[in-house]
Design an enzyme around this catalytic site. Structure first.
Site, mmCIF file in Angstrom:
data_model
loop_
_atom_site.group_PDB
_atom_site.id
_atom_site.type_symbol
_atom_site.label_atom_id
_atom_site.label_comp_id
_atom_site.label_asym_id
_atom_site.label_seq_id
_atom_site.Cartn_x
_atom_site.Cartn_y
_atom_site.Cartn_z
ATOM 1 N N HIS A 53 0.839 -1.197 0.000
ATOM 2 C CA HIS A 53 0.000 0.000 0.000
ATOM 3 C C HIS A 53 0.877 1.251 0.000
ATOM 4 O O HIS A 53 2.097 1.157 0.163
ATOM 5 C CB HIS A 53 -0.963 -0.012 1.199
HETATM 6 P P1 TYD Z 1 -1.696 -3.035 7.471
HETATM 7 O O1 TYD Z 1 -1.136 -1.660 7.686
HETATM 8 O O2 TYD Z 1 -2.406 -3.304 6.197
HETATM 9 O O3 TYD Z 1 -0.550 -4.148 7.663
HETATM 10 P P2 TYD Z 1 0.846 -4.400 6.924
HETATM 11 O O4 TYD Z 1 1.281 -3.142 6.244
HETATM 12 O O5 TYD Z 1 1.754 -4.805 8.035
HETATM 13 O O6 TYD Z 1 0.667 -5.520 5.959
HETATM 14 O O7 TYD Z 1 -2.628 -3.363 8.714
HETATM 15 C C1 TYD Z 1 -3.172 -4.644 8.941
HETATM 16 C C2 TYD Z 1 -4.444 -4.473 9.734
HETATM 17 O O8 TYD Z 1 -4.180 -3.877 11.015
HETATM 18 C C3 TYD Z 1 -5.447 -3.571 9.038
HETATM 19 O O9 TYD Z 1 -6.753 -4.104 9.268
HETATM 20 C C4 TYD Z 1 -5.327 -2.252 9.755
HETATM 21 C C5 TYD Z 1 -4.881 -2.651 11.151
HETATM 22 N N1 TYD Z 1 -4.000 -1.642 11.767
HETATM 23 C C6 TYD Z 1 -4.447 -0.883 12.849
HETATM 24 O O10 TYD Z 1 -5.599 -1.032 13.302
HETATM 25 N N2 TYD Z 1 -3.625 0.040 13.409
HETATM 26 C C7 TYD Z 1 -2.359 0.238 12.940
HETATM 27 O O11 TYD Z 1 -1.627 1.103 13.490
HETATM 28 C C8 TYD Z 1 -1.906 -0.541 11.823
HETATM 29 C C9 TYD Z 1 -0.524 -0.367 11.272
HETATM 30 C C10 TYD Z 1 -2.755 -1.475 11.271
#
Ligand code: TYD
Length: 140
Positions: free
Chosen positions: A57
């Site tokens: 992302h």
């Molecule tokens: P995401 O940022 O997509 O994970 P990564 O980049 O590690 O693959 O986040 C995964 C899930 O966790 C998504 O549902 C959003 C949630 N999340 C939070 O609630 N708070 C946060 O600070 C982060 C980073 C993610």
């Protein structure tokens, strides 16, 4: 991490290492080592599926600094024009993930632990999770 940064909206962060004699000590002070006020910190570990990518992302506003605290992983960066992959393995060297920078983490070693400092609180509206939407957003 040997490669020079070629992508936009990134940078290298070097943490303070004031005492290296008795083990590792890494210091991150906002506006000193990390070039923004830190509002949120999160850690990623137990990356059991070694090849399952994380990230995938970009952000609209949020700026982050990403570190590999233990082990190593590949950080793939894409600003829409340039792409590059960095292998992170040194806890004292972080990479800035500025806005409008598509990023993916993958190829995790055993016991890889990632730390991220963020300039903003969590806001799902700040995420761009679809690559075509990312390319659209950066044209604006
Ligand atoms: P995401 O940022 O997509 O994970 P990564 O980049 O590690 O693959 O986040 C995964 C899930 O966790 C998504 O549902 C959003 C949630 N999340 C939070 O609630 N708070 C946060 O600070 C982060 C980073 C993610």
């Amino acid at each position: 991490m040997k490669n020079k940064l070629k992508v936009k909206n990134s940078g290298v962060v070097t943490l303070g290492t004031p005492d290296t004699k008795r083990g590792g000590l890494f210091v991150a002070e906002a506006k000193k080592h990390v070039p923004f006020e830190i509002k949120r910190v999160y850690f990623i570990n137990k990356l059991s599926r070694k090849s399952a990518p994380r990230g995938n992302h970009a952000h609209k506003t949020n700026t982050q600094a990403i570190f590999c605290l233990n082990g190593s992983f590949d950080l793939c960066l894409d600003d829409g024009a340039n792409k590059q992959t960095l292998r992170l393995c040194d806890p004292s060297k972080g990479i800035i993930l500025g806005p409008k920078l598509w990023h993916t983490m993958q190829n995790f070693s055993n016991n890889c632990t990632i730390a991220v400092f963020a300039s903003h609180h969590y806001d799902e509206q700040d995420y761009i999770r679809q690559y075509p939407g990312f390319l659209n957003f950066i044209q604006k």
